[in-house]
Design a protein around this motif. Structure first.
Motif, PDB file in Angstrom:
ATOM      1  N   HIS A  30       0.838  -1.211   0.000  1.00  0.00           N
ATOM      2  CA  HIS A  30       0.000   0.000   0.000  1.00  0.00           C
ATOM      3  C   HIS A  30       0.868   1.256   0.000  1.00  0.00           C
ATOM      4  CE1 HIS A  30      -3.794  -1.999   0.299  1.00  0.00           C
ATOM      5  NE2 HIS A  30      -3.601  -2.462   1.522  1.00  0.00           N
ATOM      6  N   GLN A  31       1.898   1.242   0.831  1.00  0.00           N
ATOM      7  CA  GLN A  31       2.764   2.421   0.922  1.00  0.00           C
ATOM      8  C   GLN A  31       3.467   2.687  -0.406  1.00  0.00           C
ATOM      9  OE1 GLN A  31       5.728   2.176   3.998  1.00  0.00           O
ATOM     10  NE2 GLN A  31       5.799   4.395   4.205  1.00  0.00           N
ATOM     11  N   ALA A  65       2.388   2.060  -3.254  1.00  0.00           N
ATOM     12  CA  ALA A  65       1.398   2.536  -4.221  1.00  0.00           C
ATOM     13  C   ALA A  65       0.831   3.900  -3.832  1.00  0.00           C
ATOM     14  CB  ALA A  65       0.265   1.516  -4.333  1.00  0.00           C
ATOM     15  N   GLY A  66       1.329   4.454  -2.722  1.00  0.00           N
ATOM     16  CA  GLY A  66       0.859   5.775  -2.309  1.00  0.00           C
ATOM     17  C   GLY A  66      -0.456   5.747  -1.546  1.00  0.00           C
ATOM     18  N   ARG A  67      -0.868   4.591  -1.105  1.00  0.00           N
ATOM     19  CA  ARG A  67      -2.118   4.472  -0.335  1.00  0.00           C
ATOM     20  C   ARG A  67      -1.763   4.463   1.156  1.00  0.00           C
ATOM     21  NH1 ARG A  67      -2.790   0.574  -4.523  1.00  0.00           N
ATOM     22  NH2 ARG A  67      -2.380  -1.090  -3.033  1.00  0.00           N
ATOM     23  N   ASP A  68      -1.425   5.645   1.635  1.00  0.00           N
ATOM     24  CA  ASP A  68      -0.920   5.766   3.005  1.00  0.00           C
ATOM     25  C   ASP A  68      -1.942   5.375   4.062  1.00  0.00           C
ATOM     26  OD1 ASP A  68       1.499   6.610   1.988  1.00  0.00           O
ATOM     27  OD2 ASP A  68       1.008   8.739   2.175  1.00  0.00           O
ATOM     28  N   VAL A  69      -3.190   5.716   3.860  1.00  0.00           N
ATOM     29  CA  VAL A  69      -4.218   5.386   4.850  1.00  0.00           C
ATOM     30  C   VAL A  69      -4.377   3.873   4.974  1.00  0.00           C
ATOM     31  CG1 VAL A  69      -6.673   5.590   5.432  1.00  0.00           C
ATOM     32  CG2 VAL A  69      -5.426   7.581   4.570  1.00  0.00           C
ATOM     33  N   ALA A  70      -4.410   3.185   3.849  1.00  0.00           N
ATOM     34  CA  ALA A  70      -4.511   1.724   3.863  1.00  0.00           C
ATOM     35  C   ALA A  70      -3.264   1.102   4.500  1.00  0.00           C
ATOM     36  CB  ALA A  70      -4.709   1.188   2.455  1.00  0.00           C
ATOM     37  N   ALA A  71      -2.099   1.697   4.251  1.00  0.00           N
ATOM     38  CA  ALA A  71      -0.851   1.194   4.843  1.00  0.00           C
ATOM     39  C   ALA A  71      -0.884   1.317   6.357  1.00  0.00           C
ATOM     40  CB  ALA A  71       0.344   1.952   4.274  1.00  0.00           C
TER      41      ALA A  71
END
Length: 89
Positions: A55-56, A58-64
């Motif tokens: 996730h991180q 891919a730039g999906r910080d909230v999911a990470a």
């Protein structure tokens, strides 16, 4: 799924404590189940950590952060409970 694993682990831990207190012959069988579920929880925590990295990246910080938070919660559940202090008198 994590919640189910933690509930299962708690149930087996409680059952094991009772079996040991009673001197039950089933204590070894229950201990094997505790070990099995503990391994499943540890594996799930590792999977969530890897998922967080994906996730991180891919730039999906909230999911990470959510995945890391859940992994941390699982790892904390694997720590032994602190011994209870009993009253003196």
């Amino acid at each position: 799924m994590s919640h189910d694993l933690l509930a299962e682990l708690a149930g087996y831990r409680n059952e094991l404590a009772g079996a040991k207190a009673r001197g039950s012959a089933r204590a070894d069988d229950i201990a094997a189940e505790v070990k099995r579920v503990t391994a499943a929880v540890a594996e799930r925590a590792a999977d969530l950590t890897a998922e967080a990295k994906t996730h991180q990246d891919a730039g999906r910080d909230v999911a990470a952060v959510a995945a890391l938070s859940e992994a941390r919660r699982l790892r904390e559940a694997l720590r032994p409970a602190p011994a209870r202090k009993t009253g003196g008198k």
